[in-house]
Design a protein around this motif. Structure first.
Motif, PDB file in Angstrom:
ATOM      1  N   LEU A 171      12.529  -7.333  -8.343  1.00 49.36           N
ATOM      2  CA  LEU A 171      13.122  -6.477  -7.315  1.00 49.36           C
ATOM      3  C   LEU A 171      12.617  -5.049  -7.431  1.00 49.36           C
ATOM      4  O   LEU A 171      12.443  -4.357  -6.424  1.00 49.36           O
ATOM      5  CB  LEU A 171      14.652  -6.513  -7.432  1.00 49.36           C
ATOM      6  CG  LEU A 171      15.306  -7.877  -7.178  1.00 49.36           C
ATOM      7  CD1 LEU A 171      16.832  -7.765  -7.294  1.00 49.36           C
ATOM      8  CD2 LEU A 171      14.918  -8.419  -5.813  1.00 49.36           C
ATOM      9  N   GLN A 172      12.378  -4.603  -8.658  1.00 50.87           N
ATOM     10  CA  GLN A 172      11.882  -3.243  -8.842  1.00 50.87           C
ATOM     11  C   GLN A 172      10.475  -3.090  -8.255  1.00 50.87           C
ATOM     12  O   GLN A 172      10.181  -2.120  -7.557  1.00 50.87           O
ATOM     13  CB  GLN A 172      11.864  -2.883 -10.327  1.00 50.87           C
ATOM     14  CG  GLN A 172      11.380  -1.461 -10.602  1.00 50.87           C
ATOM     15  CD  GLN A 172      11.367  -1.133 -12.086  1.00 50.87           C
ATOM     16  OE1 GLN A 172      11.617  -1.990 -12.932  1.00 50.87           O
ATOM     17  NE2 GLN A 172      11.071   0.118 -12.416  1.00 50.87           N
ATOM     18  N   ILE A 228       9.084  -5.000  -5.948  1.00 54.92           N
ATOM     19  CA  ILE A 228       9.192  -5.141  -4.494  1.00 54.92           C
ATOM     20  C   ILE A 228       9.618  -3.822  -3.853  1.00 54.92           C
ATOM     21  O   ILE A 228       9.042  -3.376  -2.854  1.00 54.92           O
ATOM     22  CB  ILE A 228      10.198  -6.260  -4.140  1.00 54.92           C
ATOM     23  CG1 ILE A 228       9.603  -7.630  -4.472  1.00 54.92           C
ATOM     24  CG2 ILE A 228      10.601  -6.196  -2.667  1.00 54.92           C
ATOM     25  CD1 ILE A 228      10.599  -8.774  -4.408  1.00 54.92           C
ATOM     26  N   SER A 229      10.628  -3.192  -4.417  1.00 54.74           N
ATOM     27  CA  SER A 229      11.124  -1.931  -3.875  1.00 54.74           C
ATOM     28  C   SER A 229      10.042  -0.865  -3.881  1.00 54.74           C
ATOM     29  O   SER A 229       9.883  -0.119  -2.902  1.00 54.74           O
ATOM     30  CB  SER A 229      12.337  -1.470  -4.678  1.00 54.74           C
ATOM     31  OG  SER A 229      12.814  -0.230  -4.194  1.00 54.74           O
ATOM     32  N   ARG A 230       9.273  -0.787  -4.949  1.00 60.23           N
ATOM     33  CA  ARG A 230       8.194   0.210  -5.029  1.00 60.23           C
ATOM     34  C   ARG A 230       7.105  -0.077  -4.005  1.00 60.23           C
ATOM     35  O   ARG A 230       6.567   0.846  -3.375  1.00 60.23           O
ATOM     36  CB  ARG A 230       7.601   0.222  -6.434  1.00 60.23           C
ATOM     37  CG  ARG A 230       8.530   0.800  -7.493  1.00 60.23           C
ATOM     38  CD  ARG A 230       7.874   0.767  -8.853  1.00 60.23           C
ATOM     39  NE  ARG A 230       6.709   1.621  -8.917  1.00 60.23           N
ATOM     40  CZ  ARG A 230       5.705   1.467  -9.787  1.00 60.23           C
ATOM     41  NH1 ARG A 230       5.720   0.439 -10.649  1.00 60.23           N
ATOM     42  NH2 ARG A 230       4.678   2.291  -9.789  1.00 60.23           N
ATOM     43  N   GLN A 275       7.455  -1.650  -1.107  1.00 58.07           N
ATOM     44  CA  GLN A 275       7.975  -1.299   0.215  1.00 58.07           C
ATOM     45  C   GLN A 275       7.971   0.206   0.440  1.00 58.07           C
ATOM     46  O   GLN A 275       7.705   0.685   1.543  1.00 58.07           O
ATOM     47  CB  GLN A 275       9.397  -1.849   0.376  1.00 58.07           C
ATOM     48  CG  GLN A 275       9.470  -3.364   0.491  1.00 58.07           C
ATOM     49  CD  GLN A 275      10.897  -3.863   0.576  1.00 58.07           C
ATOM     50  OE1 GLN A 275      11.750  -3.455  -0.220  1.00 58.07           O
ATOM     51  NE2 GLN A 275      11.165  -4.741   1.531  1.00 58.07           N
ATOM     52  N   GLN A 276       8.266   0.946  -0.598  1.00 56.54           N
ATOM     53  CA  GLN A 276       8.348   2.402  -0.485  1.00 56.54           C
ATOM     54  C   GLN A 276       6.973   3.060  -0.399  1.00 56.54           C
ATOM     55  O   GLN A 276       6.784   4.014   0.362  1.00 56.54           O
ATOM     56  CB  GLN A 276       9.114   2.965  -1.684  1.00 56.54           C
ATOM     57  CG  GLN A 276       9.273   4.479  -1.677  1.00 56.54           C
ATOM     58  CD  GLN A 276       9.993   4.991  -2.903  1.00 56.54           C
ATOM     59  OE1 GLN A 276       9.950   4.362  -3.971  1.00 56.54           O
ATOM     60  NE2 GLN A 276      10.671   6.112  -2.786  1.00 56.54           N
TER      61      GLN A 276
END
Length: 415
Positions: A347-348, A350-352, A354-355
């Motif tokens: 999840l970490q 993925i979040s990076r 996307q950002q």
């Protein structure tokens, strides 16, 4: 050939579309869709004339080709547009000033939209349906490769418009020559917006030569990054679909970026690509892993030109990244800012992704093949915008409207 009289006529007629009821517009779109299916043979015969003039190995061939199923799909998209709420008259903002002045921000049509496109006859129906639904007249400038097809489709459109006593010129097809393109790009005062849809060379030409405002629908150089946390079963399916579902479209995969810690999974990830006869241009490490694990005649050593290329064919490149940051840097360097994907479970990470990834559409564990107006629930699309001004990503009804302010008062004056 002077097209100014044509442009002026379309511009004058565009105002009449605002007065059409949404019910009438929907009936026209549904009837046009039904007519397209009913007259499939007429369309396919015209399309065959275009196909006969093109080399089947040309990447444009698949884009140009129409089939009964594709016609049914285009008709279905048109009916989907008809089922959507009107994008006009939406109150985008409403407030009252201290002096009692009431202000509304309301959506309205652009007026006249010019569309320049290549061997994509489906665009003819897509643009007509979206423009009519949004109260815009359209001027179509198709390529010579699809001229017979475009003429057949516009003839069907005109037949339905005439039944509803609407001047067919609200959907005007220009001659397929270059001079018509030049004049359209200079139709200041008659055309409100031009949207090019096609190769990067076409888009660059329009951007560099237009005097009318342009929204770019850029080339699709699409990447998929397979992370250390990626699920290889999901990955294989996503990569295969993104590359081979339809290779000639802008959302097709061009480059697989794989973390070096998962390089041993590369033969598995490429299993179905081999069955589809996809040519792979692999960097040194990827090549060494795929040698003896991928058909020899389909495996090539990557060159600098292998990256940043929109293949539009059964071809793709593979880049090995030593880190997540290196993967991001590679994507940032070669991306056309269209569609980028990560296959990961962290999840970490993925979040990076996307950002930090700068693209119109950023996917997580989903094939980039979904970058499409119909797949987004928009009914159809007029193009995929890769710029950031006004519209980004799949452009549909809302993106081909603008707005105006309505101000009401009771005698207020400004001191």
């Amino acid at each position: 050939m002077d097209l100014n009289a044509t442009f002026k006529r379309v511009q004058q007629l565009s105002a009449s579309l605002v007065g059409l009821s949404d019910e009438t517009i929907n009936l026209i779109l549904i009837e046009t869709a039904d007519a397209a299916v009913a007259q499939s043979k007429f369309i396919l015969d015209a399309n065959a004339s275009d196909l006969a003039l093109m080399n089947p190995d040309d990447p444009k061939f698949d884009r140009l080709k129409l089939t009964e199923d594709r016609i049914k799909g285009i008709a279905s998209d048109m009916k989907s547009v008809a089922s959507l709420p009107s994008p006009l008259g939406r109150i985008l903002g409403e407030w009252i000033r201290p002096n009692g002045m009431k202000i509304k921000k309301v959506s309205v049509p652009f007026g006249v939209i010019g569309m320049i496109y290549e061997a994509r006859p489906n665009v003819t129906f897509d643009v007509f349906s979206l423009c009519l639904k949004s109260g815009n007249a359209c001027i179509l400038k198709g390529g010579s490769d699809a001229d017979h097809s475009n003429q057949a489709l516009v003839k069907i459109i005109h037949g339905v418009l005439a039944k509803y006593h609407i001047d067919p010129a609200v959907c005007t097809l220009l001659p397929a020559d270059r001079e018509a393109t030049t004049q359209l790009l200079n139709a200041v005062g008659y055309v409100d917006l031009i949207i090019p849809r096609g190769s990067s060379s076409l888009i660059n030409f329009v951007r560099d030569n237009a005097r009318v405002p342009v929204i770019e629908t850029g080339a699709g150089i699409c990447h998929t990054y397979f992370d250390t946390s990626g699920d290889k079963v999901k990955g294989k399916e996503i990569i295969t679909n993104a590359k081979t579902r339809r290779v000639s479209v802008c959302n097709a995969l061009d480059c697989l970026v794989i973390h070096k810690d998962r390089i041993s999974d590369l033969p598995f990830l490429c299993t179905d690509l081999a069955e589809k006869r996809v040519i792979i241009y692999a960097d040194e490490l990827a090549f060494s892993v795929l040698r003896n694990n991928y058909p020899e005649d389909l495996l090539k050593v990557a060159t600098p030109e292998s990256f940043g290329t929109e293949f539009l064919d059964y071809k793709m490149s593979i880049k090995t990244a030593a880190s997540f940051e290196e993967a991001l840097n590679h994507i940032g360097l070669f991306s056309s800012k269209h569609s980028e994907c990560i296959i990961a479970e962290s999840l970490q990470t993925i979040s990076r992704f996307q950002q930090l990834v700068d693209a119109a559409c950023v996917y997580v564990n989903v094939s980039t093949a979904f970058t499409d107006g119909a797949q987004f629930g928009f009914g159809a699309e007029i193009g995929i915008s890769t710029q950031k001004l006004h519209a980004r990503g799949p452009m549909a009804l809302n993106e081909i409207t603008t707005y105006k302010y309505l101000i009401e008062g009771n005698g207020q004056i400004r001191s």
